[in-house]
Design an enzyme around this catalytic site. Sequence first.
Site, PDB file in Angstrom:
ATOM      1  N   GLU A 213       0.805  -1.395  -0.132  1.00 33.34           N
ATOM      2  CA  GLU A 213       0.050  -0.149  -0.043  1.00 33.34           C
ATOM      3  C   GLU A 213       0.797   1.225   0.089  1.00 33.34           C
ATOM      4  O   GLU A 213       0.460   2.253  -0.735  1.00 33.34           O
ATOM      5  CB  GLU A 213      -1.041  -0.003   1.091  1.00 33.34           C
TER       6      GLU A 213
ATOM      7  N   LEU B  45      11.579   5.436  -6.287  1.00 29.12           N
ATOM      8  CA  LEU B  45      10.164   5.343  -6.088  1.00 29.12           C
ATOM      9  C   LEU B  45       9.630   6.543  -5.363  1.00 29.12           C
ATOM     10  O   LEU B  45       8.555   7.148  -5.634  1.00 29.12           O
ATOM     11  CB  LEU B  45       9.888   4.361  -4.580  1.00 29.12           C
TER      12      LEU B  45
ATOM     13  N   TYR C 202      -6.081   5.865   5.512  1.00 29.32           N
ATOM     14  CA  TYR C 202      -6.162   5.389   4.335  1.00 29.32           C
ATOM     15  C   TYR C 202      -5.399   3.892   4.664  1.00 29.32           C
ATOM     16  O   TYR C 202      -5.867   2.826   4.739  1.00 29.32           O
ATOM     17  CB  TYR C 202      -5.559   5.980   3.115  1.00 29.32           C
TER      18      TYR C 202
ATOM     19  N   ASP D 174      -8.670   6.363  -0.719  1.00 34.98           N
ATOM     20  CA  ASP D 174      -7.517   7.009  -1.464  1.00 34.98           C
ATOM     21  C   ASP D 174      -8.211   7.820  -2.661  1.00 34.98           C
ATOM     22  O   ASP D 174      -9.440   7.969  -2.593  1.00 34.98           O
ATOM     23  CB  ASP D 174      -6.573   6.072  -2.050  1.00 34.98           C
TER      24      ASP D 174
END
Length: 356
Positions: A34, A77, A117, A135
């Site tokens: 996630e 990332l 979230y 989200d």
Amino acid sequence: MKRIVEPLVKWYRENRRELPWRNIDDPYRIWVSEIMLQQTRVEAVKPFYARFLEALPTVSHLANVEEDKLLKLWEGLGYYNRVRNMQKAAQQIMVEYNGEFPREYEKLRKLTGIGNYTAGAISSFAFGIPKPAVDGNVLRVISRITGSYDDIMKASTKTKVEEQLSEIIPIDAACDFNQGLIELGAIVCVPNGAPKCDICPLAHLCYAKQHGVQGELPVKSKAKARKIEKRTVFIFKDGENVAIRKRPSRGLLAGLYELPNIEGELSQEEALAYSRTIGLAPLRIKPLGEAKHIFSHVEWQMIGYSIRVDELEHSCTENMIFIHPDEVEKNYPIPAAFENYVKHVNVKIGQEKFEE
Ligand code: ADE
């Protein structure tokens, strides 16, 4: 709203993509996926996810890994504070919960870097706890279904959607309901271009579809314009090594390594003069052209030079590391902003490493 539950769960069970982080109930793996999925696309996440879990298969591995190694696994990332926060949370889990993820939403929510979230995703996917996981995908889907013109960039809109979903999330299918909303947003109720209403299991319940306003919803206010920064990037190399340096421990790209660079757009002569001011003896210079990198709040517009110098090690007055490019590629986390320049010394970083 309650009417969306059954068709959504049924649709998800029949149409979901098989992804490495689905059909698992290990909260650690779900968490890693996630956080990565908050950064980039599903396809781009897959190789990062596999490599990360191979290197750090448990909370305890994450809690104890050296920072450089951790950042190297995250290289490319972006948003590196997120993975640093994951390490802090892993350390909290080790100390406060003996290495076991707490099985309560409120306790998850208190861990560093875990917001509503992520806490909702872990609680529902791993433990079946009926908490929503809202989200951007979910905000889009719900805005269209309910015909809401609330600005999805506002925290109050998110809170409202969380409240609406809390009322209807099924206690016996919390995971598939949340994943279903995310999946619908990802493959049917898509953001750019036309949503695929002809295959949507909720089309008959959707305000936007019925009123033809899919293109207007959701309402999303524009983020503030990014500041533009001109920078000059240097590859200083002697016969063997290149110069890199560690960024400060606070601020943008904290703690990562970079090619030396300074503010402003230097000409070739200025670049040579600069190398002399830091104690280097330039022998040759080659312009490497322009590159651009967009961060969340700033955009770097860069030009680069490759400068061959005499005796990198001995005379440089700046705090730098002189090292073989192979070693850089293996052990030093370099942000993707430098991708276009490090390739001139055959160093691949981030995403590029997974491309053939
Ligand atoms: N985006 C965010 N979470 C996701 C998930 N679990 N699967 C696919 N895409 C996602």
